[in-house]
Write a protein that holds these residues in place. Structure first.
Motif, PDB file in Angstrom:
ATOM      1  N   SER A   1       0.823  -1.206   0.000  1.00  0.00           N
ATOM      2  CA  SER A   1       0.000   0.000   0.000  1.00  0.00           C
ATOM      3  C   SER A   1       0.863   1.264   0.000  1.00  0.00           C
ATOM      4  N   LEU A   2       0.339   2.327  -0.585  1.00  0.00           N
ATOM      5  CA  LEU A   2       1.039   3.616  -0.539  1.00  0.00           C
ATOM      6  C   LEU A   2       0.299   4.607   0.365  1.00  0.00           C
ATOM      7  N   GLU A   3      -0.607   4.105   1.183  1.00  0.00           N
ATOM      8  CA  GLU A   3      -1.362   4.989   2.079  1.00  0.00           C
ATOM      9  C   GLU A   3      -0.431   5.756   3.005  1.00  0.00           C
ATOM     10  N   GLY A   4      -0.700   7.050   3.134  1.00  0.00           N
ATOM     11  CA  GLY A   4       0.110   7.896   4.002  1.00  0.00           C
ATOM     12  C   GLY A   4       1.390   8.386   3.355  1.00  0.00           C
ATOM     13  N   LYS A   5       1.627   7.995   2.112  1.00  0.00           N
ATOM     14  CA  LYS A   5       2.861   8.430   1.439  1.00  0.00           C
ATOM     15  C   LYS A   5       2.566   9.570   0.466  1.00  0.00           C
ATOM     16  N   THR A   6       3.478  10.533   0.417  1.00  0.00           N
ATOM     17  CA  THR A   6       3.393  11.631  -0.550  1.00  0.00           C
ATOM     18  C   THR A   6       4.432  11.375  -1.636  1.00  0.00           C
ATOM     19  N   ILE A   7       3.957  11.279  -2.870  1.00  0.00           N
ATOM     20  CA  ILE A   7       4.818  10.843  -3.979  1.00  0.00           C
ATOM     21  C   ILE A   7       4.832  11.906  -5.087  1.00  0.00           C
ATOM     22  N   LEU A   8       6.040  12.291  -5.522  1.00  0.00           N
ATOM     23  CA  LEU A   8       6.182  13.187  -6.674  1.00  0.00           C
ATOM     24  C   LEU A   8       6.384  12.354  -7.937  1.00  0.00           C
ATOM     25  N   VAL A   9       5.591  12.651  -8.982  1.00  0.00           N
ATOM     26  CA  VAL A   9       5.790  11.984 -10.274  1.00  0.00           C
ATOM     27  C   VAL A   9       6.090  13.053 -11.327  1.00  0.00           C
ATOM     28  N   THR A  10       7.285  12.992 -11.944  1.00  0.00           N
ATOM     29  CA  THR A  10       7.597  13.928 -13.033  1.00  0.00           C
ATOM     30  C   THR A  10       7.186  13.294 -14.358  1.00  0.00           C
ATOM     31  N   GLY A  11       7.046  14.113 -15.386  1.00  0.00           N
ATOM     32  CA  GLY A  11       6.619  13.591 -16.689  1.00  0.00           C
ATOM     33  C   GLY A  11       5.236  12.984 -16.617  1.00  0.00           C
ATOM     34  N   ALA A  12       4.393  13.562 -15.751  1.00  0.00           N
ATOM     35  CA  ALA A  12       3.092  12.942 -15.463  1.00  0.00           C
ATOM     36  C   ALA A  12       2.005  13.337 -16.465  1.00  0.00           C
TER      37      ALA A  12
ATOM     38  N   SER B   1      13.655  25.076  -9.455  1.00  0.00           N
ATOM     39  CA  SER B   1      13.718  25.735  -8.141  1.00  0.00           C
ATOM     40  C   SER B   1      12.315  26.070  -7.637  1.00  0.00           C
ATOM     41  N   GLU B   2      11.484  26.600  -8.538  1.00  0.00           N
ATOM     42  CA  GLU B   2      10.109  26.935  -8.155  1.00  0.00           C
ATOM     43  C   GLU B   2       9.346  25.693  -7.710  1.00  0.00           C
ATOM     44  N   LEU B   3       9.534  24.613  -8.477  1.00  0.00           N
ATOM     45  CA  LEU B   3       8.870  23.353  -8.148  1.00  0.00           C
ATOM     46  C   LEU B   3       9.291  22.885  -6.753  1.00  0.00           C
ATOM     47  N   VAL B   4      10.606  22.891  -6.520  1.00  0.00           N
ATOM     48  CA  VAL B   4      11.133  22.399  -5.240  1.00  0.00           C
ATOM     49  C   VAL B   4      10.587  23.247  -4.083  1.00  0.00           C
ATOM     50  N   ASP B   5      10.501  24.565  -4.300  1.00  0.00           N
ATOM     51  CA  ASP B   5       9.940  25.456  -3.263  1.00  0.00           C
ATOM     52  C   ASP B   5       8.514  25.072  -2.893  1.00  0.00           C
ATOM     53  N   LYS B   6       7.731  24.692  -3.914  1.00  0.00           N
ATOM     54  CA  LYS B   6       6.308  24.412  -3.674  1.00  0.00           C
ATOM     55  C   LYS B   6       6.053  23.035  -3.075  1.00  0.00           C
ATOM     56  N   LEU B   7       7.068  22.155  -3.152  1.00  0.00           N
ATOM     57  CA  LEU B   7       6.830  20.768  -2.744  1.00  0.00           C
ATOM     58  C   LEU B   7       6.880  20.588  -1.232  1.00  0.00           C
ATOM     59  N   PRO B   8       6.002  19.731  -0.699  1.00  0.00           N
ATOM     60  CA  PRO B   8       6.112  19.326   0.702  1.00  0.00           C
ATOM     61  C   PRO B   8       7.184  18.239   0.825  1.00  0.00           C
ATOM     62  N   ALA B   9       7.437  17.761   2.041  1.00  0.00           N
ATOM     63  CA  ALA B   9       8.382  16.659   2.225  1.00  0.00           C
ATOM     64  C   ALA B   9       7.816  15.399   1.569  1.00  0.00           C
ATOM     65  N   LEU B  10       8.700  14.623   0.943  1.00  0.00           N
ATOM     66  CA  LEU B  10       8.259  13.498   0.104  1.00  0.00           C
ATOM     67  C   LEU B  10       8.683  12.141   0.665  1.00  0.00           C
ATOM     68  N   ASN B  11       7.809  11.153   0.444  1.00  0.00           N
ATOM     69  CA  ASN B  11       8.140   9.758   0.754  1.00  0.00           C
ATOM     70  C   ASN B  11       8.642   9.019  -0.478  1.00  0.00           C
TER      71      ASN B  11
ATOM     72  N   LYS C   1      16.247  19.243   2.110  1.00  0.00           N
ATOM     73  CA  LYS C   1      15.725  18.281   3.088  1.00  0.00           C
ATOM     74  C   LYS C   1      14.248  17.975   2.878  1.00  0.00           C
ATOM     75  N   LYS C   2      13.875  17.801   1.614  1.00  0.00           N
ATOM     76  CA  LYS C   2      12.482  17.503   1.318  1.00  0.00           C
ATOM     77  C   LYS C   2      12.265  16.028   0.993  1.00  0.00           C
ATOM     78  N   ILE C   3      13.299  15.225   1.172  1.00  0.00           N
ATOM     79  CA  ILE C   3      13.129  13.782   0.990  1.00  0.00           C
ATOM     80  C   ILE C   3      13.232  13.144   2.378  1.00  0.00           C
ATOM     81  N   LEU C   4      12.135  12.535   2.800  1.00  0.00           N
ATOM     82  CA  LEU C   4      12.041  12.001   4.161  1.00  0.00           C
ATOM     83  C   LEU C   4      12.881  10.735   4.334  1.00  0.00           C
ATOM     84  N   LYS C   5      13.181  10.428   5.585  1.00  0.00           N
ATOM     85  CA  LYS C   5      13.848   9.178   5.929  1.00  0.00           C
ATOM     86  C   LYS C   5      13.038   8.004   5.355  1.00  0.00           C
TER      87      LYS C   5
END
Lengths: 251, 100
Positions: free
Chosen positions: A7-18, A75-85, A129-133
Protein backbone atom coordinates in the motif's frame (compact mmCIF):
# COMPACT_ATOMS: atom_id res chain seq x y z
CA UNK A 1 -5.77 -2.57 3.45
CA UNK A 2 -4.33 -2.81 6.99
CA UNK A 3 -0.86 -4.38 7.07
CA UNK A 4 -0.64 -4.40 3.30
CA UNK A 5 3.08 -3.88 2.57
CA UNK A 6 2.27 -2.88 -1.01
CA UNK A 7 0.00 0.00 0.00
CA UNK A 8 1.04 3.62 -0.54
CA UNK A 9 -1.36 4.99 2.08
CA UNK A 10 0.11 7.90 4.00
CA UNK A 11 2.86 8.43 1.44
CA UNK A 12 3.39 11.63 -0.55
CA UNK A 13 4.82 10.84 -3.98
CA UNK A 14 6.18 13.19 -6.67
CA UNK A 15 5.79 11.98 -10.27
CA UNK A 16 7.60 13.93 -13.03
CA UNK A 17 6.62 13.59 -16.69
CA UNK A 18 3.09 12.94 -15.46
CA UNK A 19 1.32 14.55 -18.41
CA UNK A 20 1.54 11.37 -20.48
CA UNK A 21 2.61 7.76 -20.85
CA UNK A 22 4.35 5.94 -18.01
CA UNK A 23 4.34 9.05 -15.80
CA UNK A 24 0.58 9.48 -16.14
CA UNK A 25 -0.09 5.79 -15.42
CA UNK A 26 2.26 5.87 -12.42
CA UNK A 27 0.46 8.89 -10.96
CA UNK A 28 -2.99 7.36 -11.47
CA UNK A 29 -2.12 3.89 -10.16
CA UNK A 30 -0.24 5.34 -7.16
CA UNK A 31 -3.33 7.40 -6.26
CA UNK A 32 -5.41 4.21 -6.38
CA UNK A 33 -2.94 2.61 -3.95
CA UNK A 34 -3.55 5.40 -1.46
CA UNK A 35 -0.75 7.85 -2.15
CA UNK A 36 -1.08 11.61 -2.09
CA UNK A 37 0.33 12.35 -5.52
CA UNK A 38 2.06 15.50 -6.73
CA UNK A 39 2.28 15.57 -10.49
CA UNK A 40 4.42 17.76 -12.66
CA UNK A 41 4.78 18.05 -16.43
CA UNK A 42 5.36 20.47 -19.28
CA UNK A 43 1.99 20.36 -21.02
CA UNK A 44 -0.57 22.11 -18.83
CA UNK A 45 -3.65 20.71 -20.58
CA UNK A 46 -2.47 17.13 -20.52
CA UNK A 47 -1.25 17.51 -16.93
CA UNK A 48 -4.78 18.61 -15.98
CA UNK A 49 -6.15 15.52 -17.74
CA UNK A 50 -3.91 13.36 -15.56
CA UNK A 51 -4.95 15.34 -12.49
CA UNK A 52 -8.64 14.77 -13.12
CA UNK A 53 -7.98 11.03 -13.52
CA UNK A 54 -6.40 10.69 -10.06
CA UNK A 55 -8.30 8.69 -7.47
CA UNK A 56 -9.35 11.08 -4.69
CA UNK A 57 -10.59 8.50 -2.19
CA UNK A 58 -7.50 8.98 -0.01
CA UNK A 59 -7.34 12.76 -0.17
CA UNK A 60 -6.22 15.62 -2.31
CA UNK A 61 -3.45 15.69 -4.83
CA UNK A 62 -1.42 18.52 -6.29
CA UNK A 63 -0.37 19.50 -9.80
CA UNK A 64 2.53 21.84 -10.55
CA UNK A 65 3.25 22.83 -14.13
CA UNK A 66 7.02 22.90 -14.80
CA UNK A 67 9.49 22.53 -17.63
CA UNK A 68 12.39 20.65 -16.06
CA UNK A 69 14.78 21.79 -18.81
CA UNK A 70 14.60 25.14 -17.08
CA UNK A 71 16.51 25.34 -13.76
CA UNK A 72 14.29 28.24 -12.68
CA UNK A 73 11.24 26.00 -13.05
CA UNK A 74 13.00 23.30 -11.00
CA UNK A 75 13.72 25.73 -8.14
CA UNK A 76 10.11 26.94 -8.15
CA UNK A 77 8.87 23.35 -8.15
CA UNK A 78 11.13 22.40 -5.24
CA UNK A 79 9.94 25.46 -3.26
CA UNK A 80 6.31 24.41 -3.67
CA UNK A 81 6.83 20.77 -2.74
CA UNK A 82 6.11 19.33 0.70
CA UNK A 83 8.38 16.66 2.23
CA UNK A 84 8.26 13.50 0.10
CA UNK A 85 8.14 9.76 0.75
CA UNK A 86 8.90 8.97 -2.84
CA UNK A 87 9.78 10.28 -6.29
CA UNK A 88 9.27 8.66 -9.68
CA UNK A 89 11.31 10.43 -12.35
CA UNK A 90 9.45 9.78 -15.61
CA UNK A 91 10.19 12.94 -17.62
CA UNK A 92 11.96 11.85 -20.79
CA UNK A 93 12.09 11.96 -24.56
CA UNK A 94 13.11 9.67 -27.41
CA UNK A 95 14.90 11.01 -30.45
CA UNK A 96 16.28 8.47 -32.94
CA UNK A 97 19.57 9.93 -34.17
CA UNK A 98 22.43 8.16 -35.97
CA UNK A 99 25.75 8.84 -34.25
CA UNK A 100 27.09 11.11 -36.97
CA UNK A 101 24.33 13.59 -36.05
CA UNK A 102 25.15 13.50 -32.33
CA UNK A 103 26.25 17.13 -32.11
CA UNK A 104 26.80 18.95 -28.82
CA UNK A 105 23.38 20.59 -29.27
CA UNK A 106 21.66 17.22 -29.63
CA UNK A 107 23.59 15.77 -26.68
CA UNK A 108 22.62 18.74 -24.51
CA UNK A 109 18.99 18.51 -25.63
CA UNK A 110 18.43 14.83 -24.86
CA UNK A 111 20.66 14.66 -21.75
CA UNK A 112 19.06 17.89 -20.52
CA UNK A 113 15.69 16.20 -20.15
CA UNK A 114 16.48 12.51 -19.71
CA UNK A 115 19.39 12.87 -17.30
CA UNK A 116 20.28 16.36 -16.07
CA UNK A 117 16.73 17.25 -15.01
CA UNK A 118 16.40 14.05 -12.93
CA UNK A 119 19.70 14.73 -11.18
CA UNK A 120 18.99 18.39 -10.48
CA UNK A 121 15.48 17.75 -9.14
CA UNK A 122 16.88 15.05 -6.82
CA UNK A 123 19.85 17.19 -5.75
CA UNK A 124 17.70 20.21 -4.89
CA UNK A 125 15.17 18.13 -2.99
CA UNK A 126 17.92 16.47 -0.97
CA UNK A 127 19.70 19.75 -0.28
CA UNK A 128 16.42 21.31 0.89
CA UNK A 129 15.72 18.28 3.09
CA UNK A 130 12.48 17.50 1.32
CA UNK A 131 13.13 13.78 0.99
CA UNK A 132 12.04 12.00 4.16
CA UNK A 133 13.85 9.18 5.93
CA UNK A 134 13.10 5.76 4.36
CA UNK A 135 11.86 7.40 1.16
CA UNK A 136 12.13 5.69 -2.22
CA UNK A 137 13.48 7.30 -5.40
CA UNK A 138 12.74 5.64 -8.74
CA UNK A 139 14.28 6.56 -12.09
CA UNK A 140 12.58 5.53 -15.32
CA UNK A 141 15.45 3.98 -17.27
CA UNK A 142 15.01 1.53 -20.15
CA UNK A 143 16.25 -1.79 -21.48
CA UNK A 144 18.12 0.54 -23.86
CA UNK A 145 20.67 1.46 -21.20
CA UNK A 146 23.19 -1.04 -19.85
CA UNK A 147 21.38 -3.94 -21.57
CA UNK A 148 20.65 -3.32 -25.26
CA UNK A 149 20.32 -0.51 -27.79
CA UNK A 150 18.94 0.03 -31.31
CA UNK A 151 19.81 1.81 -34.53
CA UNK A 152 19.91 5.55 -33.94
CA UNK A 153 19.58 4.98 -30.20
CA UNK A 154 23.11 5.80 -29.03
CA UNK A 155 22.30 9.08 -27.26
CA UNK A 156 19.01 7.89 -25.76
CA UNK A 157 20.72 4.72 -24.52
CA UNK A 158 23.57 6.77 -23.07
CA UNK A 159 21.11 8.93 -21.08
CA UNK A 160 19.40 5.85 -19.64
CA UNK A 161 22.68 4.05 -18.85
CA UNK A 162 23.72 7.26 -17.09
CA UNK A 163 20.58 6.99 -14.92
CA UNK A 164 21.49 3.38 -14.03
CA UNK A 165 24.90 4.57 -12.85
CA UNK A 166 23.46 7.57 -11.06
CA UNK A 167 21.04 5.38 -9.10
CA UNK A 168 23.85 3.12 -7.88
CA UNK A 169 25.96 5.98 -6.57
CA UNK A 170 22.96 7.78 -5.07
CA UNK A 171 21.85 4.57 -3.38
CA UNK A 172 25.16 4.45 -1.51
CA UNK A 173 25.11 8.16 -0.63
CA UNK A 174 21.57 8.03 0.75
CA UNK A 175 21.59 4.61 2.41
CA UNK A 176 22.38 6.10 5.84
CA UNK A 177 18.97 7.83 5.82
CA UNK A 178 17.28 4.63 4.67
CA UNK A 179 16.49 6.28 1.34
CA UNK A 180 16.42 3.74 -1.46
CA UNK A 181 17.23 4.51 -5.10
CA UNK A 182 16.30 2.16 -7.94
CA UNK A 183 15.77 2.10 -11.70
CA UNK A 184 13.00 0.52 -13.71
CA UNK A 185 14.11 -0.66 -17.15
CA UNK A 186 11.07 -1.18 -19.38
CA UNK A 187 11.07 -2.51 -22.91
CA UNK A 188 8.90 -0.73 -25.45
CA UNK A 189 5.71 0.55 -23.84
CA UNK A 190 2.63 1.70 -25.76
CA UNK A 191 2.84 5.45 -25.19
CA UNK A 192 2.85 8.44 -27.50
CA UNK A 193 6.62 8.89 -27.03
CA UNK A 194 7.12 7.45 -30.53
CA UNK A 195 4.33 9.54 -32.06
CA UNK A 196 6.78 11.86 -33.76
CA UNK A 197 6.71 9.22 -36.48
CA UNK A 198 10.42 8.86 -37.19
CA UNK A 199 9.85 5.15 -36.66
CA UNK A 200 6.87 3.99 -38.75
CA UNK A 201 3.90 2.03 -37.41
CA UNK A 202 4.89 -0.89 -39.64
CA UNK A 203 8.33 -0.94 -38.04
CA UNK A 204 6.78 -0.79 -34.56
CA UNK A 205 4.37 -3.65 -35.31
CA UNK A 206 7.25 -5.72 -36.64
CA UNK A 207 9.35 -4.86 -33.56
CA UNK A 208 6.56 -5.91 -31.16
CA UNK A 209 6.86 -9.46 -32.56
CA UNK A 210 10.41 -9.69 -31.16
CA UNK A 211 9.03 -9.82 -27.60
CA UNK A 212 8.67 -13.40 -26.28
CA UNK A 213 5.41 -12.34 -24.60
CA UNK A 214 4.21 -11.24 -28.02
CA UNK A 215 3.46 -7.55 -27.52
CA UNK A 216 4.66 -4.21 -26.23
CA UNK A 217 4.02 -3.37 -22.58
CA UNK A 218 1.27 -1.18 -21.17
CA UNK A 219 2.02 1.92 -19.06
CA UNK A 220 0.14 0.38 -16.09
CA UNK A 221 2.47 -2.62 -16.14
CA UNK A 222 5.37 -0.27 -15.46
CA UNK A 223 3.37 1.72 -12.90
CA UNK A 224 2.82 -1.44 -10.83
CA UNK A 225 6.59 -1.91 -10.61
CA UNK A 226 6.99 1.71 -9.54
CA UNK A 227 4.38 1.13 -6.81
CA UNK A 228 6.32 -1.90 -5.60
CA UNK A 229 9.56 0.09 -5.42
CA UNK A 230 7.78 2.98 -3.66
CA UNK A 231 6.11 0.73 -1.12
CA UNK A 232 7.51 -0.77 2.08
CA UNK A 233 7.38 -4.18 0.39
CA UNK A 234 10.69 -3.35 -1.29
CA UNK A 235 12.43 -1.82 1.71
CA UNK A 236 15.59 -3.92 1.32
CA UNK A 237 15.98 -3.18 -2.41
CA UNK A 238 18.33 -0.39 -3.41
CA UNK A 239 20.60 0.34 -6.37
CA UNK A 240 18.82 -2.22 -8.54
CA UNK A 241 17.64 -2.21 -12.16
CA UNK A 242 14.25 -3.86 -12.49
CA UNK A 243 13.70 -5.26 -15.99
CA UNK A 244 10.15 -5.20 -17.34
CA UNK A 245 10.44 -6.23 -20.94
CA UNK A 246 8.17 -9.13 -21.88
CA UNK A 247 11.31 -11.23 -22.16
CA UNK A 248 12.94 -9.08 -24.85
CA UNK A 249 16.46 -9.24 -23.39
CA UNK A 250 16.33 -13.04 -23.06
CA UNK A 251 16.90 -13.52 -26.77
CA UNK B 1 30.63 3.51 -65.98
CA UNK B 2 30.49 7.30 -65.95
CA UNK B 3 27.73 7.54 -68.54
CA UNK B 4 25.21 8.65 -65.92
CA UNK B 5 27.47 11.17 -64.28
CA UNK B 6 26.38 14.75 -64.68
CA UNK B 7 28.96 17.42 -64.17
CA UNK B 8 27.51 20.51 -62.60
CA UNK B 9 29.64 23.31 -61.35
CA UNK B 10 28.05 24.74 -58.23
CA UNK B 11 29.45 27.90 -56.71
CA UNK B 12 29.19 26.81 -53.10
CA UNK B 13 29.10 30.22 -51.49
CA UNK B 14 26.09 31.08 -53.57
CA UNK B 15 24.30 27.98 -52.39
CA UNK B 16 25.05 28.57 -48.75
CA UNK B 17 24.42 32.27 -48.58
CA UNK B 18 21.67 32.94 -51.07
CA UNK B 19 18.08 32.41 -49.92
CA UNK B 20 16.31 32.36 -53.27
CA UNK B 21 18.51 30.09 -55.32
CA UNK B 22 16.93 28.53 -58.34
CA UNK B 23 15.16 25.21 -58.04
CA UNK B 24 17.67 23.00 -59.94
CA UNK B 25 20.55 24.20 -57.78
CA UNK B 26 18.64 23.62 -54.59
CA UNK B 27 17.58 20.18 -55.77
CA UNK B 28 21.16 19.30 -56.64
CA UNK B 29 22.25 20.33 -53.18
CA UNK B 30 19.56 18.08 -51.72
CA UNK B 31 20.85 15.18 -53.84
CA UNK B 32 24.37 15.87 -52.55
CA UNK B 33 23.21 15.88 -48.92
CA UNK B 34 21.28 12.69 -49.63
CA UNK B 35 24.35 11.03 -51.17
CA UNK B 36 26.47 12.11 -48.17
CA UNK B 37 24.53 9.69 -45.98
CA UNK B 38 26.03 6.76 -47.91
CA UNK B 39 29.57 5.49 -47.41
CA UNK B 40 29.92 2.76 -50.04
CA UNK B 41 27.88 4.10 -52.94
CA UNK B 42 29.60 6.53 -55.30
CA UNK B 43 28.07 10.01 -55.31
CA UNK B 44 27.72 9.81 -59.09
CA UNK B 45 24.99 7.19 -58.66
CA UNK B 46 22.62 9.68 -57.07
CA UNK B 47 20.23 11.69 -59.22
CA UNK B 48 16.82 13.19 -58.55
CA UNK B 49 15.13 10.23 -60.23
CA UNK B 50 17.17 7.60 -58.35
CA UNK B 51 14.95 5.06 -56.63
CA UNK B 52 16.88 5.13 -53.39
CA UNK B 53 15.48 1.94 -51.92
CA UNK B 54 17.08 -0.02 -54.77
CA UNK B 55 20.56 1.15 -53.79
CA UNK B 56 22.30 -1.86 -52.31
CA UNK B 57 23.62 0.09 -49.33
CA UNK B 58 20.15 1.38 -48.32
CA UNK B 59 19.29 0.49 -44.69
CA UNK B 60 17.13 1.58 -41.80
CA UNK B 61 20.07 3.49 -40.32
CA UNK B 62 20.51 5.41 -43.57
CA UNK B 63 16.78 6.16 -43.48
CA UNK B 64 17.27 7.64 -39.98
CA UNK B 65 20.28 9.56 -41.29
CA UNK B 66 18.17 11.07 -44.08
CA UNK B 67 15.61 12.22 -41.50
CA UNK B 68 18.35 13.68 -39.29
CA UNK B 69 20.05 15.33 -42.30
CA UNK B 70 16.78 17.01 -43.34
CA UNK B 71 16.35 18.27 -39.77
CA UNK B 72 19.95 19.54 -39.54
CA UNK B 73 20.27 21.08 -43.02
CA UNK B 74 16.75 22.37 -43.62
CA UNK B 75 15.18 22.57 -40.16
CA UNK B 76 12.33 20.42 -41.46
CA UNK B 77 10.84 17.41 -39.64
CA UNK B 78 9.97 14.47 -41.85
CA UNK B 79 8.58 11.16 -40.68
CA UNK B 80 9.56 7.57 -41.28
CA UNK B 81 6.39 7.27 -43.35
CA UNK B 82 7.51 10.13 -45.62
CA UNK B 83 10.62 8.09 -46.41
CA UNK B 84 8.63 4.86 -46.70
CA UNK B 85 6.13 6.26 -49.20
CA UNK B 86 8.76 8.03 -51.32
CA UNK B 87 10.33 6.26 -54.26
CA UNK B 88 12.79 8.71 -55.71
CA UNK B 89 15.03 11.31 -54.15
CA UNK B 90 12.83 13.88 -55.87
CA UNK B 91 9.75 12.62 -53.99
CA UNK B 92 11.51 13.37 -50.71
CA UNK B 93 12.88 16.63 -52.02
CA UNK B 94 9.33 17.78 -52.85
CA UNK B 95 8.16 16.86 -49.32
CA UNK B 96 10.99 18.84 -47.73
CA UNK B 97 10.43 21.79 -50.06
CA UNK B 98 6.73 21.89 -49.21
CA UNK B 99 7.59 22.19 -45.50
CA UNK B 100 10.33 24.81 -45.71
Amino acid sequence: MKNNPFSLEGKTILVTGASSGIGRATAIESSKMGAKVIITGRDETRLSETYSSLNTKHGDHLKINADLRNTGDISELVDKLPALNGIVHCAGIVKPLPIKFATKEQIDYIFGINFNASVIVSQQLIKNKKILKNASIVFMSSISSSFVSYGGGALYTATKAALNGLAKGMAIDLAAQGIRVNCICPGMIETNIMNEGIITNDQLNEDAKKYPLGRYGKPEEVAYAAIYLLSDASQWITGSNLLIDGGFTLL
Amino acid sequence: MYSQKRIIIIPENTLLNCCNFTLPMEADQFVKHFADQFDETDASEFRLDTIFRNIEEWSSIIALSIIAMVDEEYGVSIKGDDVRTSNTIQDLYEIVKSRL
